[in-house]
Design a protein around this motif. Structure first.
Motif, PDB file in Angstrom:
ATOM      1  N   GLY A  81       0.702  -1.419   0.011  1.00 51.93           N
ATOM      2  CA  GLY A  81      -0.083  -0.032   0.187  1.00 51.93           C
ATOM      3  C   GLY A  81       0.394   1.284  -0.008  1.00 51.93           C
ATOM      4  N   VAL A  82       1.805   1.102  -0.194  1.00 54.70           N
ATOM      5  CA  VAL A  82       2.580   2.498  -0.743  1.00 54.70           C
ATOM      6  C   VAL A  82       3.248   2.651  -2.382  1.00 54.70           C
ATOM      7  CG1 VAL A  82       5.492   3.086  -0.225  1.00 54.70           C
ATOM      8  CG2 VAL A  82       4.210   1.580   1.831  1.00 54.70           C
ATOM      9  N   LEU A  83       2.969   4.276  -2.362  1.00 56.87           N
ATOM     10  CA  LEU A  83       3.641   5.136  -3.770  1.00 56.87           C
ATOM     11  C   LEU A  83       4.795   4.413  -3.813  1.00 56.87           C
ATOM     12  CD1 LEU A  83       1.116   7.876  -3.501  1.00 56.87           C
ATOM     13  CD2 LEU A  83       0.557   5.649  -4.891  1.00 56.87           C
ATOM     14  N   ASP A  84       4.827   4.117  -5.597  1.00 63.98           N
ATOM     15  CA  ASP A  84       6.333   4.055  -5.967  1.00 63.98           C
ATOM     16  C   ASP A  84       6.907   5.278  -6.191  1.00 63.98           C
ATOM     17  OD1 ASP A  84       8.696   3.018  -7.091  1.00 63.98           O
ATOM     18  OD2 ASP A  84       7.209   1.763  -9.028  1.00 63.98           O
ATOM     19  N   LEU A  85       8.253   6.198  -5.702  1.00 64.93           N
ATOM     20  CA  LEU A  85       8.370   7.073  -5.656  1.00 64.93           C
ATOM     21  C   LEU A  85       9.647   7.106  -6.791  1.00 64.93           C
ATOM     22  CD1 LEU A  85       8.205   9.186  -2.628  1.00 64.93           C
ATOM     23  CD2 LEU A  85       6.715   8.674  -4.479  1.00 64.93           C
ATOM     24  N   VAL A  86       9.446   5.789  -6.711  1.00 64.38           N
ATOM     25  CA  VAL A  86      10.557   5.769  -8.539  1.00 64.38           C
ATOM     26  C   VAL A  86      10.352   5.439  -9.889  1.00 64.38           C
ATOM     27  CG1 VAL A  86      12.451   4.047  -9.506  1.00 64.38           C
ATOM     28  CG2 VAL A  86      12.213   4.531  -6.812  1.00 64.38           C
ATOM     29  N   ALA A  87       9.251   4.715  -9.265  1.00 62.82           N
ATOM     30  CA  ALA A  87       7.905   5.329 -10.796  1.00 62.82           C
ATOM     31  C   ALA A  87       7.476   6.435 -10.777  1.00 62.82           C
ATOM     32  CB  ALA A  87       6.801   4.475 -11.012  1.00 62.82           C
ATOM     33  N   PHE A  88       7.268   7.128 -10.085  1.00 63.29           N
ATOM     34  CA  PHE A  88       6.827   8.409  -9.568  1.00 63.29           C
ATOM     35  C   PHE A  88       7.822   9.436 -10.798  1.00 63.29           C
ATOM     36  CE2 PHE A  88       6.302  12.168  -7.217  1.00 63.29           C
ATOM     37  CZ  PHE A  88       5.252  13.247  -8.143  1.00 63.29           C
ATOM     38  N   GLU A  89       8.519   9.277  -9.653  1.00 58.82           N
ATOM     39  CA  GLU A  89       9.451  10.165 -10.667  1.00 58.82           C
ATOM     40  C   GLU A  89       9.675  10.104 -12.712  1.00 58.82           C
ATOM     41  OE1 GLU A  89      13.305  10.246  -7.485  1.00 58.82           O
ATOM     42  OE2 GLU A  89      13.134  11.834  -8.382  1.00 58.82           O
ATOM     43  N   LYS A  90       9.541   8.549 -12.209  1.00 56.96           N
ATOM     44  CA  LYS A  90      10.006   8.797 -14.388  1.00 56.96           C
ATOM     45  C   LYS A  90       9.119   9.077 -14.871  1.00 56.96           C
ATOM     46  CE  LYS A  90      12.550   4.356 -13.840  1.00 56.96           C
ATOM     47  NZ  LYS A  90      13.232   2.930 -12.987  1.00 56.96           N
ATOM     48  N   GLN A  91       7.655   8.873 -13.738  1.00 53.45           N
ATOM     49  CA  GLN A  91       6.602   9.805 -14.859  1.00 53.45           C
ATOM     50  C   GLN A  91       6.142  11.566 -15.072  1.00 53.45           C
ATOM     51  OE1 GLN A  91       3.284   7.850 -11.761  1.00 53.45           O
ATOM     52  NE2 GLN A  91       3.033   6.486 -13.746  1.00 53.45           N
ATOM     53  N   LEU A  92       7.188  12.153 -13.943  1.00 48.84           N
ATOM     54  CA  LEU A  92       7.577  13.549 -13.781  1.00 48.84           C
ATOM     55  C   LEU A  92       7.957  13.827 -15.010  1.00 48.84           C
ATOM     56  CD1 LEU A  92       8.090  14.275 -10.392  1.00 48.84           C
ATOM     57  CD2 LEU A  92       5.820  15.137 -11.655  1.00 48.84           C
ATOM     58  N   LEU A 131       8.934  16.995  -5.403  1.00 54.92           N
ATOM     59  CA  LEU A 131       9.035  16.536  -6.939  1.00 54.92           C
ATOM     60  C   LEU A 131       8.628  16.955  -7.766  1.00 54.92           C
ATOM     61  CD1 LEU A 131       9.749  12.454  -5.936  1.00 54.92           C
ATOM     62  CD2 LEU A 131      11.576  14.170  -6.674  1.00 54.92           C
ATOM     63  N   ALA A 132       7.158  17.226  -7.716  1.00 54.91           N
ATOM     64  CA  ALA A 132       6.613  17.750  -8.972  1.00 54.91           C
ATOM     65  C   ALA A 132       6.818  19.434  -9.155  1.00 54.91           C
ATOM     66  CB  ALA A 132       5.279  17.709  -8.391  1.00 54.91           C
ATOM     67  N   HIS A 133       7.010  19.866  -8.254  1.00 53.29           N
ATOM     68  CA  HIS A 133       7.651  21.250  -8.010  1.00 53.29           C
ATOM     69  C   HIS A 133       9.004  21.475  -9.020  1.00 53.29           C
ATOM     70  CE1 HIS A 133       5.005  23.039  -4.055  1.00 53.29           C
ATOM     71  NE2 HIS A 133       4.422  22.925  -5.615  1.00 53.29           N
ATOM     72  N   ALA A 134       9.475  20.273  -8.705  1.00 51.22           N
ATOM     73  CA  ALA A 134      11.353  20.827  -9.449  1.00 51.22           C
ATOM     74  C   ALA A 134      10.669  20.753 -10.912  1.00 51.22           C
ATOM     75  CB  ALA A 134      12.014  19.731  -9.185  1.00 51.22           C
ATOM     76  N   LYS A 135       9.912  20.077 -11.225  1.00 49.52           N
ATOM     77  CA  LYS A 135       9.186  19.442 -12.803  1.00 49.52           C
ATOM     78  C   LYS A 135       8.250  20.772 -13.022  1.00 49.52           C
ATOM     79  CE  LYS A 135      11.887  16.223 -13.774  1.00 49.52           C
ATOM     80  NZ  LYS A 135      13.394  16.264 -14.596  1.00 49.52           N
ATOM     81  N   GLY A 136       8.093  21.586 -12.783  1.00 51.56           N
ATOM     82  CA  GLY A 136       7.017  22.997 -12.484  1.00 51.56           C
ATOM     83  C   GLY A 136       5.784  22.429 -13.259  1.00 51.56           C
ATOM     84  N   ALA A 137       4.936  21.234 -11.994  1.00 53.78           N
ATOM     85  CA  ALA A 137       4.172  20.887 -12.072  1.00 53.78           C
ATOM     86  C   ALA A 137       3.457  21.428 -10.436  1.00 53.78           C
ATOM     87  CB  ALA A 137       3.661  19.433 -12.067  1.00 53.78           C
ATOM     88  N   LYS A 138       2.086  21.940 -10.453  1.00 48.25           N
ATOM     89  CA  LYS A 138       1.404  21.826  -9.161  1.00 48.25           C
ATOM     90  C   LYS A 138       0.189  20.674  -8.660  1.00 48.25           C
ATOM     91  CE  LYS A 138       2.088  26.390 -10.550  1.00 48.25           C
ATOM     92  NZ  LYS A 138       3.179  27.113 -10.179  1.00 48.25           N
ATOM     93  N   VAL A 139       0.217  20.887  -7.589  1.00 49.42           N
ATOM     94  CA  VAL A 139      -0.149  19.856  -7.061  1.00 49.42           C
ATOM     95  C   VAL A 139      -1.423  19.924  -5.758  1.00 49.42           C
ATOM     96  CG1 VAL A 139       0.534  17.988  -4.700  1.00 49.42           C
ATOM     97  CG2 VAL A 139       2.298  18.854  -6.414  1.00 49.42           C
TER      98      VAL A 139
END
Lengths: 408, 141
Positions: free
Chosen positions: A152-163, A191-199
């Motif tokens: 039940g933990v989010l995969d942050l490695v995958a998240f970074e690749k998706q960003l 991580l999202a802000h580093a790529k310019g995405a809003k959260v």
């Protein structure tokens, strides 16, 4: 058995808990669906209708002034509660769902272009999925899903690749309603802000259990519902960063949200009124102020400690039951436990536990994609609040074991 | 002469009257659910699923001469127990009898809470679907 908060006094504040259901003392373990309300909230509601009822912001008379002051006082209390920089960034909605739809239909519609990406997670409630699917369909944006692992933990490695620079928005819940995982939103946001995405953070399940600081976490949007924070139904909060709220077009048109109206054109009111068209839910907003006072007066941290003690105790007891498996065992969880029992349909357990006076939730918890991820039709979910006790857990376990024997 | 719908309902009421508390009633209901004859897997189609239940429920009906026969199944055993009683009451009766049936036994045996219109419960949808089948068959006649 020891308690961290003065449990007897706390329970006396919640009159609904003191009743028989189907011949047994009620055990209310469905707090993730909605929390019970302290008497002070009911009193505030009754007081408003008995003495102060008036429409707000426009009237010059005394009742209108009282109602307006009380209504705006709740806004200030919310600002303080979530550590927002200013009250005019606190927008009253009807609930979390309404807040997400507002952001989708204003920020989303004015920002997303064909090929842009919206990142949501596999842990989301339907209300943080469907509004994005609707606006994606209209704008040509694409939804991508942050995967979740087996516990039940989010995969942050995958998240970074998706960003990538196509991602315009990341919309995730702070806490999973179905399995209780506390997501690492500080990391997700940076991580999202580093790529310019809003959260956008869906705080429906966190706000009653975790201290919220929207500025420290640098949230762009934060949404939650009053009724999951011991307040009335029909009230929600949308917090947004000022530059975003200023840029966003109004959502609904009507009274309250305008500055000047003529048939040649209309100028819109300033924040927060730009997003509060029509007569709002004045009474419930005012009563929500009493709910925030209640939590603050008991010390949010103490209440959370009580819940964590309940979580640990119940997790141990449940794990000891043969055939029972807890779904979602993330190291960071709020006091929510989802479980399944081999060979038993969750609905059967829900029906029998209700006969024993125990209120739990069964089903897919409005998180069907998560159930699909785990190959489940649904789970049984118990969710605690600080007014629950270790004794209630003991009685629940007895009722559960008896139910399992009946079904076995 | 086969029993009438009301005779079967009265029989069920008498059976449940033997139980003193809810737990005994539910144990009997669970037992009925477990004994419900298995439904053929070929009938467990998407078409036969009754919408609006927390557990999946399948219902199929066929006409045999003058009477309608029902076959049903569910993932949840309490629902299966309820289905089993509905089948016992309504199956092997004419479409007209099924349409006219007033299912008073549900309340009398203390199961009316299962008729509540919440998303978690399918008894109401089940009864409606059984009557819909009867309606469709009577229109064919």
């Amino acid at each position: 058995m020891g308690s961290l908060v003065d449990i007897k006094n706390v329970r006396a504040d919640f009159p609904v808990l003191d009743q028989q259901v189907n011949g047994s003392q009620l055990i209310y373990f469905d707090n993730a669906a909605t929390t019970q309300k302290p008497k002070s909230v009911m009193d505030a509601l009754a007081h408003y209708y008995q003495f102060d009822n008036a429409n707000i912001h426009r009237g010059l008379h005394t009742l209108a002034e009282r109602a307006t002051t009380a209504y705006e006082l709740t806004r200030a209390k919310v600002r303080d509660f979530i550590h927002a920089p200013s009250s005019d960034q606190i927008i009253f909605t009807s609930g979390t769902t309404a807040g997400i739809n507002l952001v989708a239909q204003t920020f989303g519609r004015s920002t997303f272009k064909a090929g842009d990406k919206i990142l949501i997670s596999n842990l989301e409630h339907h209300s943080n999925i469907v509004p994005w699917q609707m606006i994606a369909k209209e704008t040509g944006a694409i939804i991508e899903v942050i995967p979740v692992d087996d516990i039940g933990v989010l995969d942050l490695v995958a998240f970074e690749k998706q960003l990538d620079d196509k991602v315009k928005l990341v919309a995730v819940n702070h806490v999973s309603n179905a399995i209780g995982t506390i997501n690492p939103i500080a990391t997700i946001i940076s991580l999202a802000h580093a790529k310019g995405a809003k959260v956008l953070i869906d705080g429906a399940q966190s706000v009653a259990h975790i201290e919220i600081d929207v500025q420290a976490l640098d949230m762009d949007f934060f949404v939650f519902s009053a009724h999951k924070l011991f307040g009335p139904t029909g009230v929600g909060i949308l917090y947004g960063k000022r530059e975003l709220l200023d840029q966003m077009p109004p959502y609904q048109g009507g009274g309250e949200m305008i500055k000047e109206v003529s048939f040649s054109g209309t100028t819109y009111n300033e924040l927060p009124y730009k997003f509060e068209a029509g007569t709002p839910n004045i009474a419930d907003v005012i009563a929500f102020g009493a709910a925030i006072d209640y939590v603050k007066s008991h010390g949010a941290e103490e209440l959370m400690k009580q819940e964590q003690a309940l979580l640990a105790y119940a997790s141990d007891k449940l794990t000891a039951i043969p055939g029972l498996r807890i779904v979602g065992t993330a190291p960071e969880k709020i006091a929510v436990i989802s479980f399944v029992v081999e060979g038993i349909h969750p609905q059967d357990l829900g029906v029998l536990l209700d006969k024993f006076g125990v209120a739990i939730r069964t089903g897919h918890h409005c998180a069907q994609p998560l159930m699909q991820r785990y190959g489940l039709v649904g789970t049984c979910r118990v969710s605690f609040a600080f007014y629950n006790t270790l004794e209630e857990i003991d009685r629940f376990i007895v009722a559960l074991e008896r139910s399992l024997r009946m079904l076995g | 002469m086969a029993q009438s719908i009301n005779e079967i309902q009265d029989e069920l009421i008498a059976e449940f009257d033997l139980f003193e508390d809810w737990a005994d009633k539910y144990e009997y209901l669970i037992d009925l659910g477990k004994k419900l004859p298995a439904m053929s897997e070929t009938l467990k189609t998407e078409e036969n699923v009754i919408k609006g239940c927390q557990s999946r429920v399948w219902l199929h009906a066929e006409r045999e001469g003058e009477v309608v026969n029902f076959h049903a199944d569910s993932e949840a055993v309490i629902v299966k127990g309820l289905i089993s009683m509905l089948i016992r009451v309504l199956s092997a009766h004419s479409a007209a009898e099924i349409l006219a049936a007033d299912l008073y036994f549900i309340d009398r045996i203390g199961m009316s809470q299962h008729l509540a219109q919440t998303r978690s419960n399918g008894l109401l949808a089940m009864v409606k679907q059984m009557k819909n089948y009867a309606l469709a068959f009577s229109a064919q006649q």
